[in-house]
Design an enzyme around this catalytic site. Structure first.
Site, mmCIF file in Angstrom:
data_model
loop_
_atom_site.group_PDB
_atom_site.id
_atom_site.type_symbol
_atom_site.label_atom_id
_atom_site.label_comp_id
_atom_site.label_asym_id
_atom_site.label_seq_id
_atom_site.Cartn_x
_atom_site.Cartn_y
_atom_site.Cartn_z
ATOM 1 N N THR A 19 -0.449 -4.760 11.016
ATOM 2 C CA THR A 19 -1.309 -4.803 9.838
ATOM 3 C C THR A 19 -0.709 -5.388 8.574
ATOM 4 O OG1 THR A 19 -0.325 -2.512 8.961
ATOM 5 C CG2 THR A 19 -2.271 -2.525 10.674
ATOM 6 N N TYR A 149 10.592 -0.118 -7.298
ATOM 7 C CA TYR A 149 11.146 1.405 -7.749
ATOM 8 C C TYR A 149 12.351 1.820 -6.739
ATOM 9 C CZ TYR A 149 7.540 3.187 -4.283
ATOM 10 O OH TYR A 149 6.770 3.461 -3.183
HETATM 11 C C1 HXC Z 1 0.886 15.326 0.713
HETATM 12 C C2 HXC Z 1 1.146 14.765 3.115
HETATM 13 C C3 HXC Z 1 0.203 13.754 3.023
HETATM 14 C C4 HXC Z 1 -0.397 13.524 1.944
HETATM 15 C C5 HXC Z 1 0.763 13.781 5.126
HETATM 16 N N1 HXC Z 1 1.494 14.867 4.381
HETATM 17 N N2 HXC Z 1 -0.053 13.137 4.080
HETATM 18 N N3 HXC Z 1 1.174 15.712 1.908
HETATM 19 N N4 HXC Z 1 0.037 14.208 0.720
HETATM 20 N N5 HXC Z 1 -1.215 12.425 1.576
HETATM 21 C C6 HXC Z 1 2.205 15.819 4.873
HETATM 22 C C7 HXC Z 1 1.409 16.635 5.888
HETATM 23 O O1 HXC Z 1 0.831 17.524 5.464
HETATM 24 C C8 HXC Z 1 2.794 17.128 7.028
HETATM 25 O O2 HXC Z 1 3.548 18.046 6.490
HETATM 26 C C9 HXC Z 1 3.761 16.014 6.877
HETATM 27 O O3 HXC Z 1 3.437 15.311 5.733
HETATM 28 C C10 HXC Z 1 3.656 14.913 7.935
HETATM 29 O O4 HXC Z 1 2.418 14.436 7.934
HETATM 30 P P1 HXC Z 1 1.675 13.994 9.566
HETATM 31 O O5 HXC Z 1 0.257 13.497 9.132
HETATM 32 O O6 HXC Z 1 2.014 14.724 10.789
HETATM 33 O O7 HXC Z 1 2.530 12.601 9.608
HETATM 34 P P2 HXC Z 1 2.270 11.462 10.463
HETATM 35 O O8 HXC Z 1 1.121 11.284 11.344
HETATM 36 O O9 HXC Z 1 3.630 11.028 10.947
HETATM 37 O O10 HXC Z 1 1.806 10.167 9.408
HETATM 38 C C11 HXC Z 1 2.845 9.741 8.549
HETATM 39 C C12 HXC Z 1 2.439 9.325 7.114
HETATM 40 C C13 HXC Z 1 0.977 8.370 7.477
HETATM 41 C C14 HXC Z 1 3.186 8.617 6.158
HETATM 42 C C15 HXC Z 1 1.886 10.547 6.430
HETATM 43 O O11 HXC Z 1 0.413 8.226 5.897
HETATM 44 C C16 HXC Z 1 1.261 7.075 7.740
HETATM 45 O O12 HXC Z 1 1.178 7.209 9.250
HETATM 46 N N6 HXC Z 1 1.645 6.177 6.996
HETATM 47 C C17 HXC Z 1 2.112 4.933 7.561
HETATM 48 C C18 HXC Z 1 1.607 3.512 6.882
HETATM 49 C C19 HXC Z 1 1.499 3.875 5.116
HETATM 50 O O13 HXC Z 1 1.929 4.827 4.972
HETATM 51 N N7 HXC Z 1 1.387 2.783 4.731
HETATM 52 C C20 HXC Z 1 1.663 2.627 3.154
HETATM 53 C C21 HXC Z 1 2.965 1.895 2.886
HETATM 54 S S1 HXC Z 1 2.653 1.468 1.297
HETATM 55 P P3 HXC Z 1 3.367 19.734 6.726
HETATM 56 O O14 HXC Z 1 4.045 20.614 6.020
HETATM 57 O O15 HXC Z 1 1.705 20.057 6.615
HETATM 58 O O16 HXC Z 1 3.467 19.841 8.320
HETATM 59 C C22 HXC Z 1 4.057 1.377 0.444
HETATM 60 C C23 HXC Z 1 3.826 0.669 -0.879
HETATM 61 C C24 HXC Z 1 5.279 0.841 -1.743
HETATM 62 O O17 HXC Z 1 5.111 1.943 1.056
HETATM 63 C C25 HXC Z 1 4.928 0.229 -3.219
HETATM 64 C C26 HXC Z 1 3.720 0.046 -3.674
HETATM 65 C C27 HXC Z 1 3.871 -0.757 -4.970
HETATM 66 P P1 NAP Z 2 0.867 -1.137 5.938
HETATM 67 O O1 NAP Z 2 -0.419 -1.972 6.362
HETATM 68 O O2 NAP Z 2 0.476 0.416 6.069
HETATM 69 O O3 NAP Z 2 1.871 -1.200 6.712
HETATM 70 C C1 NAP Z 2 2.710 -0.165 7.383
HETATM 71 C C2 NAP Z 2 3.064 -0.407 8.655
HETATM 72 O O4 NAP Z 2 4.213 0.345 9.193
HETATM 73 C C3 NAP Z 2 1.970 -0.291 9.440
HETATM 74 O O5 NAP Z 2 1.765 -1.170 10.473
HETATM 75 C C4 NAP Z 2 2.326 0.991 10.376
HETATM 76 O O6 NAP Z 2 2.081 0.910 11.661
HETATM 77 C C5 NAP Z 2 3.967 0.869 10.329
HETATM 78 N N1 NAP Z 2 4.690 2.092 10.751
HETATM 79 C C6 NAP Z 2 4.557 3.267 10.078
HETATM 80 N N2 NAP Z 2 5.209 4.234 10.356
HETATM 81 C C7 NAP Z 2 5.958 3.673 11.354
HETATM 82 C C8 NAP Z 2 7.181 4.255 12.460
HETATM 83 N N3 NAP Z 2 7.345 5.402 12.326
HETATM 84 N N4 NAP Z 2 7.429 3.109 13.514
HETATM 85 C C9 NAP Z 2 6.964 1.740 13.512
HETATM 86 N N5 NAP Z 2 6.116 1.413 12.596
HETATM 87 C C10 NAP Z 2 5.337 2.426 11.783
HETATM 88 O O7 NAP Z 2 1.033 -1.494 4.295
HETATM 89 P P2 NAP Z 2 1.544 -2.748 3.976
HETATM 90 O O8 NAP Z 2 1.118 -2.751 2.289
HETATM 91 O O9 NAP Z 2 1.233 -3.794 4.422
HETATM 92 O O10 NAP Z 2 3.057 -2.462 3.614
HETATM 93 C C11 NAP Z 2 4.061 -3.444 4.214
HETATM 94 C C12 NAP Z 2 5.383 -3.125 3.393
HETATM 95 O O11 NAP Z 2 5.160 -3.537 2.166
HETATM 96 C C13 NAP Z 2 5.857 -1.732 3.377
HETATM 97 O O12 NAP Z 2 7.338 -1.646 3.326
HETATM 98 C C14 NAP Z 2 5.516 -1.503 1.948
HETATM 99 O O13 NAP Z 2 6.403 -0.253 1.495
HETATM 100 C C15 NAP Z 2 5.705 -2.795 1.220
HETATM 101 N N6 NAP Z 2 4.896 -2.714 -0.072
HETATM 102 C C16 NAP Z 2 3.648 -2.946 -0.127
HETATM 103 C C17 NAP Z 2 3.198 -3.090 -1.425
HETATM 104 C C18 NAP Z 2 1.828 -3.512 -1.348
HETATM 105 O O14 NAP Z 2 1.297 -3.761 -2.522
HETATM 106 N N7 NAP Z 2 1.018 -3.420 -0.282
HETATM 107 C C19 NAP Z 2 4.044 -3.245 -2.305
HETATM 108 C C20 NAP Z 2 5.221 -2.950 -2.413
HETATM 109 C C21 NAP Z 2 5.985 -2.729 -1.201
HETATM 110 P P3 NAP Z 2 1.618 2.291 12.683
HETATM 111 O O15 NAP Z 2 0.786 2.988 11.901
HETATM 112 O O16 NAP Z 2 0.916 1.400 13.878
HETATM 113 O O17 NAP Z 2 3.114 2.674 13.155
#
Ligand code: HXC
Ligand code: NAP
Length: 286
Positions: A19, A149
């Site tokens: 993604t 950050y």
């Molecule tokens: C508060 C939350 C929450 C939320 C989950 N939790 N989402 N707490 N606010 N929005 C809590 C849950 O209640 C639970 O705690 C614990 O976190 C684990 O949640 P799960 O849903 O079981 O976790 P999981 O299914 O493993 O999913 C992981 C995830 C999810 C991180 C929560 O969002 C995910 O899969 N994300 C992957 C993709 C992603 O996040 N992409 C964005 C990257 S962007 P309790 O206590 O209830 O058990 C990025 C940009 C950076 O990094 C810089 C930008 C400028």
């Molecule tokens: P994204 O599409 O949500 O990408 C996150 C990816 O991480 C997903 O493909 C997810 O796939 C994978 N992932 C999450 N948990 C994982 C696990 N436990 N094991 C393996 N894979 C896992 O978001 P994005 O914006 O493209 O972010 C990509 C990178 O850029 C991240 O490091 C983010 O911090 C960084 N970044 C993004 C921005 C922005 O503006 N978009 C800015 C600064 C930094 P599955 O759910 O299939 O596991």
């Protein structure tokens, strides 16, 4: 940006490659001749992306499931890549987890889940790749996708800031320690780039309208994926062979704008500046 076949000797693992930015980087790596493995938790997403990118680029792409929080799964994923492609020489630590929240509202499990993906996932992959490269005398490269950050910190995303800062420390530390093996480690600190995964979690609902990140950088727009992928291609290529331990910021001047004492004066319209200058020359407040 780079010439055709610039990455033809590269075999690249992209975590979170199904993604967003991982998918965008994987596409360009393929277009430049690399072999690519995308990996993450959701097999269906990986399969669809691999089929799409293969169709679009004709490149050799492989996908395999892996939760990077689990070291055994990381080793198994890397074994499958070696079985398929014979070896690998680039790791892109791109996978991440994140959401916004006041820190005092987080459970300890919520803190764990983000740090486990961002920091533990990155060191699991880096450690397994480094051991393989050192044992096999491969001059590999790690590129970690972090964020600004990692060095400024940020309110409301504290677990992610802790994880990214740790991954930055790992990048700098291992660049020195593994330099003698010819292994390079670098990072990119992106600002705001459009991706569903990030912005649905960081600025959900009306927050995107209200706090559109494009308004908060100097150039007043989101980054284009191609701007990020150009930099990523350069950093994994041999053109950057003397760069290691660096984190390159690509954020349209966002963190500097946030840090500058008088950045807010950019809101003053040009036509108002005669009046402001006249007052300033007189040293009067009104
Ligand atoms: C508060 C939350 C929450 C939320 C989950 N939790 N989402 N707490 N606010 N929005 C809590 C849950 O209640 C639970 O705690 C614990 O976190 C684990 O949640 P799960 O849903 O079981 O976790 P999981 O299914 O493993 O999913 C992981 C995830 C999810 C991180 C929560 O969002 C995910 O899969 N994300 C992957 C993709 C992603 O996040 N992409 C964005 C990257 S962007 P309790 O206590 O209830 O058990 C990025 C940009 C950076 O990094 C810089 C930008 C400028
Ligand atoms: P994204 O599409 O949500 O990408 C996150 C990816 O991480 C997903 O493909 C997810 O796939 C994978 N992932 C999450 N948990 C994982 C696990 N436990 N094991 C393996 N894979 C896992 O978001 P994005 O914006 O493209 O972010 C990509 C990178 O850029 C991240 O490091 C983010 O911090 C960084 N970044 C993004 C921005 C922005 O503006 N978009 C800015 C600064 C930094 P599955 O759910 O299939 O596991």
């Amino acid at each position: 940006m780079l010439k055709d076949n610039s990455l033809k000797d590269k075999i690249i693992i992209v975590t979170g490659g199904g993604t967003g930015l991982g998918k965008a980087m994987s596409k360009v790596f393929l277009q430049l001749g690399a072999k690519v493995c995308i990996t993450s938790r959701k097999l269906e997403v990986l399969k669809a992306t691999a089929e799409e990118l293969n169709k679009e680029t004709g490149g050799e792409i492989f996908y395999t499931q892996c939760d990077i929080r689990n070291y055994e799964e990381v080793e198994s994923m890397m074994s499958k890549v070696i079985e398929r492609f014979g070896s690998f020489n680039v790791l892109v630590n791109n996978a991440a987890g994140n959401f916004i929240s006041p820190t005092e509202r987080l459970s300890h499990r919520a803190f764990d889940v983000v740090v486990d993906i961002v920091l533990k996932g990155s060191y699991n992959c880096t450690l397994a790749a480094g051991k393989y490269w050192i044992d096999n005398k491969i001059k590999g490269t790690v590129l970690s996708i972090l964020t600004t950050y990692a060095f400024t910190g940020s309110a409301f995303v504290v677990p992610s800031a802790c994880g990214k800062a740790g991954a930055f420390a790992m990048t700098q530390s291992l660049a020195v320690e593994w330099g003698k093996y010819g292994i390079r480690l670098n990072a990119i600190a992106p600002g705001a780039f459009e991706s569903e995964g990030a912005w649905s979690r960081l600025l959900p609902g009306e927050l995107m309208q209200q706090y559109n990140p494009a308004k908060f950088n100097s150039l007043g727009r989101f980054g284009e994926h191609s701007e990020l992928t150009n930099l990523a291609c350069y950093l994994v290529s041999d053109f950057s062979s003397f760069i290691t331990g660096e984190m390159i910021v690509i954020d349209g001047g966002q963190w500097l704008k946030g840090a500058g004492q008088f950045s807010m004066l950019g809101d003053i319209p040009n036509e108002k500046w005669d009046e402001v200058s006249a007052l300033s020359k007189k040293g009067k407040s009104s």
